[in-house]
Design a protein around this motif. Structure first.
Motif, PDB file in Angstrom:
ATOM      1  N   GLU A  49      10.086   4.080   2.667  1.00  0.00           N
ATOM      2  CA  GLU A  49       9.686   4.764   1.580  1.00  0.00           C
ATOM      3  C   GLU A  49       8.604   5.797   2.001  1.00  0.00           C
ATOM      4  OE1 GLU A  49      10.270   4.892  -1.592  1.00  0.00           O
ATOM      5  OE2 GLU A  49      11.851   3.517  -1.597  1.00  0.00           O
ATOM      6  N   LYS A  50       8.084   5.775   3.424  1.00  0.00           N
ATOM      7  CA  LYS A  50       7.102   6.588   3.890  1.00  0.00           C
ATOM      8  C   LYS A  50       5.774   6.454   3.189  1.00  0.00           C
ATOM      9  CE  LYS A  50      10.192  10.010   5.753  1.00  0.00           C
ATOM     10  NZ  LYS A  50      11.456   9.349   5.743  1.00  0.00           N
ATOM     11  N   ALA A  51       5.528   5.009   3.242  1.00  0.00           N
ATOM     12  CA  ALA A  51       4.210   4.736   2.328  1.00  0.00           C
ATOM     13  C   ALA A  51       3.423   3.617   3.305  1.00  0.00           C
ATOM     14  CB  ALA A  51       4.342   4.114   1.158  1.00  0.00           C
ATOM     15  N   ASN A  73     -13.895 -10.791  -0.989  1.00  0.00           N
ATOM     16  CA  ASN A  73     -13.152  -9.886  -1.424  1.00  0.00           C
ATOM     17  C   ASN A  73     -12.078  -9.065  -0.689  1.00  0.00           C
ATOM     18  OD1 ASN A  73     -13.159  -8.272  -3.983  1.00  0.00           O
ATOM     19  ND2 ASN A  73     -14.213  -6.859  -2.902  1.00  0.00           N
ATOM     20  N   SER A  74     -10.964  -9.223  -1.410  1.00  0.00           N
ATOM     21  CA  SER A  74      -9.913  -8.514  -0.273  1.00  0.00           C
ATOM     22  C   SER A  74      -9.453  -7.320  -1.368  1.00  0.00           C
ATOM     23  CB  SER A  74      -8.631  -9.522  -0.324  1.00  0.00           C
ATOM     24  OG  SER A  74      -9.107 -10.453   0.590  1.00  0.00           O
ATOM     25  N   ILE A  75      -9.153  -6.251  -0.779  1.00  0.00           N
ATOM     26  CA  ILE A  75      -8.652  -5.000  -1.261  1.00  0.00           C
ATOM     27  C   ILE A  75      -7.402  -4.394  -0.723  1.00  0.00           C
ATOM     28  CG2 ILE A  75      -9.032  -2.528  -2.062  1.00  0.00           C
ATOM     29  CD1 ILE A  75     -12.171  -3.235  -2.039  1.00  0.00           C
ATOM     30  N   ALA A  76      -6.336  -4.369  -1.355  1.00  0.00           N
ATOM     31  CA  ALA A  76      -5.214  -3.721  -0.714  1.00  0.00           C
ATOM     32  C   ALA A  76      -4.978  -2.336  -1.384  1.00  0.00           C
ATOM     33  CB  ALA A  76      -4.000  -4.518  -1.079  1.00  0.00           C
ATOM     34  N   THR A  77      -4.833  -1.296  -0.826  1.00  0.00           N
ATOM     35  CA  THR A  77      -4.749  -0.046  -1.165  1.00  0.00           C
ATOM     36  C   THR A  77      -3.237   0.817  -1.021  1.00  0.00           C
ATOM     37  OG1 THR A  77      -7.057   0.426  -1.399  1.00  0.00           O
ATOM     38  CG2 THR A  77      -5.657   2.236  -1.563  1.00  0.00           C
ATOM     39  N   SER A  78      -2.346   1.062  -1.890  1.00  0.00           N
ATOM     40  CA  SER A  78      -1.366   1.606  -1.416  1.00  0.00           C
ATOM     41  C   SER A  78      -1.074   2.880  -1.604  1.00  0.00           C
ATOM     42  CB  SER A  78      -0.053   0.993  -2.214  1.00  0.00           C
ATOM     43  OG  SER A  78      -0.534   1.139  -3.706  1.00  0.00           O
ATOM     44  N   LEU A  79      -0.623   3.651  -0.720  1.00  0.00           N
ATOM     45  CA  LEU A  79      -0.703   5.281  -0.375  1.00  0.00           C
ATOM     46  C   LEU A  79       0.799   5.588  -0.332  1.00  0.00           C
ATOM     47  CD1 LEU A  79      -3.415   5.630   2.125  1.00  0.00           C
ATOM     48  CD2 LEU A  79      -3.596   5.947  -0.142  1.00  0.00           C
ATOM     49  N   PRO A  80       1.317   6.610  -0.803  1.00  0.00           N
ATOM     50  CA  PRO A  80       0.912   7.717  -0.346  1.00  0.00           C
ATOM     51  C   PRO A  80      -0.024   8.427  -1.457  1.00  0.00           C
ATOM     52  CG  PRO A  80       3.082   8.094  -1.303  1.00  0.00           C
ATOM     53  CD  PRO A  80       2.771   6.546  -1.284  1.00  0.00           C
ATOM     54  N   LEU A  81      -0.872   9.724  -0.802  1.00  0.00           N
ATOM     55  CA  LEU A  81      -1.655  10.368  -1.759  1.00  0.00           C
ATOM     56  C   LEU A  81      -0.571  11.179  -2.775  1.00  0.00           C
ATOM     57  CD1 LEU A  81      -4.027  11.599   0.913  1.00  0.00           C
ATOM     58  CD2 LEU A  81      -4.433   9.594  -0.896  1.00  0.00           C
TER      59      LEU A  81
END
Length: 100
Positions: A49-51, A73-81
């Motif tokens: 998916e090119k992410a 505290n865990s943070i998952a950030t999904s991209l694309p912009l």
């Protein structure tokens, strides 16, 4: 229009991801999936998916928690912009093994 593409990518990633509960907790007698299990299934889909997903963990010592415990505290950030999607989770973690 660009934002719609991000949503489409996220729907494709979520609907394709398979992460079975392949780990077993012998103390609690339950199956679970680890972060590594999820990432193993996620990486090929992200490549297609090119992410990408950025993971970040922070440990906090809170005085209101039980003595000797910390908050992770865990943070998952999904991209694309252009629109990153952060997801957060937190849990209290005893510094001593209580089930061992």
């Amino acid at each position: 229009m660009e934002t719609n593409n991000v949503y489409i990518k996220l729907v494709n990633i979520q609907s394709t991801l398979k992460a079975p509960k392949s780990q077993f907790n012998s103390f609690g007698k339950y199956n679970y999936r680890s972060c590594e299990d999820i990432l193993e299934g996620l990486k090929p889909i992200l490549k297609e998916e090119k992410a990408l997903v950025i993971l970040d963990d922070k440990v906090f010592k809170l005085f209101i928690s039980f003595p000797g415990n910390s908050i992770v505290n865990s943070i998952a950030t999904s991209l694309p912009l252009p629109d990153p999607f952060p997801a957060c989770a937190g849990d209290e973690v005893p510094l001593q093994d209580r089930g061992a």
